[in-house]
Structure formats: C-alpha cells, structure tokens
Scaffold this motif. Structure first.
Motif, short mmCIF file in Angstrom:
data_model
loop_
_atom_site.label_atom_id
_atom_site.label_comp_id
_atom_site.label_asym_id
_atom_site.label_seq_id
_atom_site.Cartn_x
_atom_site.Cartn_y
_atom_site.Cartn_z
N GLU A 120 -3.77 -13.54 6.82
CA GLU A 120 -4.57 -12.98 5.73
C GLU A 120 -4.38 -13.80 4.45
N ILE A 121 -3.14 -14.18 4.19
CA ILE A 121 -2.86 -14.99 3.00
C ILE A 121 -3.53 -16.36 3.13
N ALA A 122 -3.43 -16.98 4.30
CA ALA A 122 -4.03 -18.30 4.52
C ALA A 122 -5.54 -18.27 4.33
N ALA A 123 -6.19 -17.17 4.73
CA ALA A 123 -7.65 -17.07 4.66
C ALA A 123 -8.14 -16.68 3.26
N ALA A 124 -7.24 -16.25 2.40
CA ALA A 124 -7.65 -15.74 1.08
C ALA A 124 -8.14 -16.86 0.16
N ASP A 125 -9.19 -16.54 -0.60
CA ASP A 125 -9.69 -17.44 -1.63
C ASP A 125 -8.89 -17.28 -2.92
N ILE A 126 -8.48 -16.05 -3.19
CA ILE A 126 -7.77 -15.71 -4.42
C ILE A 126 -6.66 -14.73 -4.10
N LYS A 142 -18.31 -5.72 -4.82
CA LYS A 142 -18.93 -7.05 -4.81
C LYS A 142 -19.22 -7.52 -3.39
N GLY A 143 -18.86 -6.72 -2.42
CA GLY A 143 -19.09 -7.10 -1.03
C GLY A 143 -18.03 -8.04 -0.48
N TRP A 144 -16.87 -8.07 -1.12
CA TRP A 144 -15.79 -8.98 -0.71
C TRP A 144 -14.83 -8.29 0.25
N GLU A 145 -14.16 -9.11 1.04
CA GLU A 145 -13.06 -8.61 1.87
C GLU A 145 -11.83 -8.53 0.98
N VAL A 146 -11.07 -7.45 1.14
CA VAL A 146 -9.89 -7.28 0.28
C VAL A 146 -8.80 -6.55 1.05
N LYS A 147 -7.57 -6.95 0.80
CA LYS A 147 -6.41 -6.22 1.31
C LYS A 147 -5.35 -6.25 0.22
N VAL A 148 -4.77 -5.07 -0.05
CA VAL A 148 -3.77 -4.95 -1.10
C VAL A 148 -2.46 -4.44 -0.49
N GLU A 149 -1.42 -5.21 -0.72
CA GLU A 149 -0.07 -4.80 -0.34
C GLU A 149 0.54 -4.09 -1.54
N THR A 150 1.19 -2.95 -1.30
CA THR A 150 1.88 -2.27 -2.40
C THR A 150 3.39 -2.44 -2.22
N ARG A 173 -12.67 -13.72 -0.12
CA ARG A 173 -11.58 -12.98 0.50
C ARG A 173 -10.46 -12.89 -0.53
N ILE A 174 -10.08 -11.66 -0.84
CA ILE A 174 -9.06 -11.41 -1.86
C ILE A 174 -7.87 -10.73 -1.20
N VAL A 175 -6.67 -11.19 -1.55
CA VAL A 175 -5.47 -10.44 -1.22
C VAL A 175 -4.75 -10.17 -2.53
N ALA A 176 -4.03 -9.06 -2.58
CA ALA A 176 -3.35 -8.69 -3.81
C ALA A 176 -2.03 -8.00 -3.48
N VAL A 177 -1.12 -8.06 -4.45
CA VAL A 177 0.13 -7.31 -4.37
C VAL A 177 0.28 -6.56 -5.68
N THR A 178 0.45 -5.25 -5.58
CA THR A 178 0.67 -4.45 -6.79
C THR A 178 2.07 -3.88 -6.76
N ALA A 179 2.70 -3.88 -7.94
CA ALA A 179 4.03 -3.31 -8.12
C ALA A 179 4.18 -2.96 -9.59
N CYS A 180 4.84 -1.85 -9.86
CA CYS A 180 5.11 -1.48 -11.25
C CYS A 180 6.58 -1.13 -11.39
N LEU A 226 7.68 -1.99 0.91
CA LEU A 226 6.41 -2.67 1.15
C LEU A 226 5.54 -1.83 2.08
N GLU A 227 4.27 -1.67 1.68
CA GLU A 227 3.30 -0.98 2.52
C GLU A 227 2.07 -1.85 2.63
N ASN A 228 1.40 -1.76 3.78
CA ASN A 228 0.17 -2.52 3.99
C ASN A 228 0.45 -4.02 3.85
N GLU A 229 1.58 -4.45 4.41
CA GLU A 229 2.07 -5.83 4.21
C GLU A 229 1.04 -6.87 4.65
#
Length: 106
Positions: free
Chosen positions: A53-59, A31-39, A3-10, A45-48
């Motif tokens: 979700e953060i607690a369940a994340a592996d990375i 890779k067949g992983w669960e993923v959610k990305v906050e922008t 389970r992956i969560v990510a935050v992208t910002a530029c 903030l979108e898709n917060e």
C-alpha cells in the motif's frame, strides 16, 4: 486517480487520532481517490499500512503533533505533514492542495 495513505496520531492518542482519520478518509473519497489511514492511538497501531500500500501511494499524509512510529517506511515518498487539528477541521483543503500538487507533477 490518486492513492493516498496516511498515519494519524495525537498526544493523548484518543479522539483526535480517529477524528482526523475519518476526516481525511471522507475528503479523499469525495475526490474519488483510494485512501487508507493507519491510526496510532492509545491502543496501538490499527489498520496498519502494508508495504504494498505504501509503495503504491502517490502521497503520504502524516500528522506532526507527535512522533509517528516506523516513519522510515515512507522514505522516498512525497510526504505531507499536517497538524492533527488541521486534519480534523481542514481535510478538504488538504486534499485540494494535494490535488494541485499532483496536477503539477503529472
């Protein structure tokens, strides 16, 4: 399954923020992983990510070109920091490195 969560910002908060989010999502799903990305773009903030979700994340993947808002949410999690350009152009390689890391800690 990871389970992956990510935050992208530029710095400009426009194209690369969203291109990186799409690239990371595609590479993780391949890779067949669960993923959610906050922008964190020019319109805020979108898709917060939720605390569950953060607690369940592996990375947690965070871009490092500009400060991430509310980064303290990820304290105690395994964090991978990447350049926004690497997230756009090398998302598959990033996921392969995460896969290798998870295999070692399993």
């Amino acid at each position: 399954m990871a389970r992956i969560v990510a935050v992208t910002a530029c710095p400009s908060g426009v194209a690369h923020t969203y291109m990186a989010a799409e690239a990371l999502e595609s590479a993780a799903k391949a890779k067949g992983w669960e993923v959610k990305v906050e922008t964190q773009g020019s319109i805020g903030l979108e898709n917060e990510l939720t605390s569950a979700e953060i607690a369940a994340a592996d990375i947690v993947i965070l871009t490092k070109d500009i400060g991430i808002k509310f980064e303290e949410r990820f304290t105690g999690k395994t964090i991978v920091r990447v350049n926004i350009s690497d997230a756009v152009k090398r998302a598959e390689a990033i996921m392969n490195k995460i896969d290798a890391h998870l295999a070692q800690t399993a």
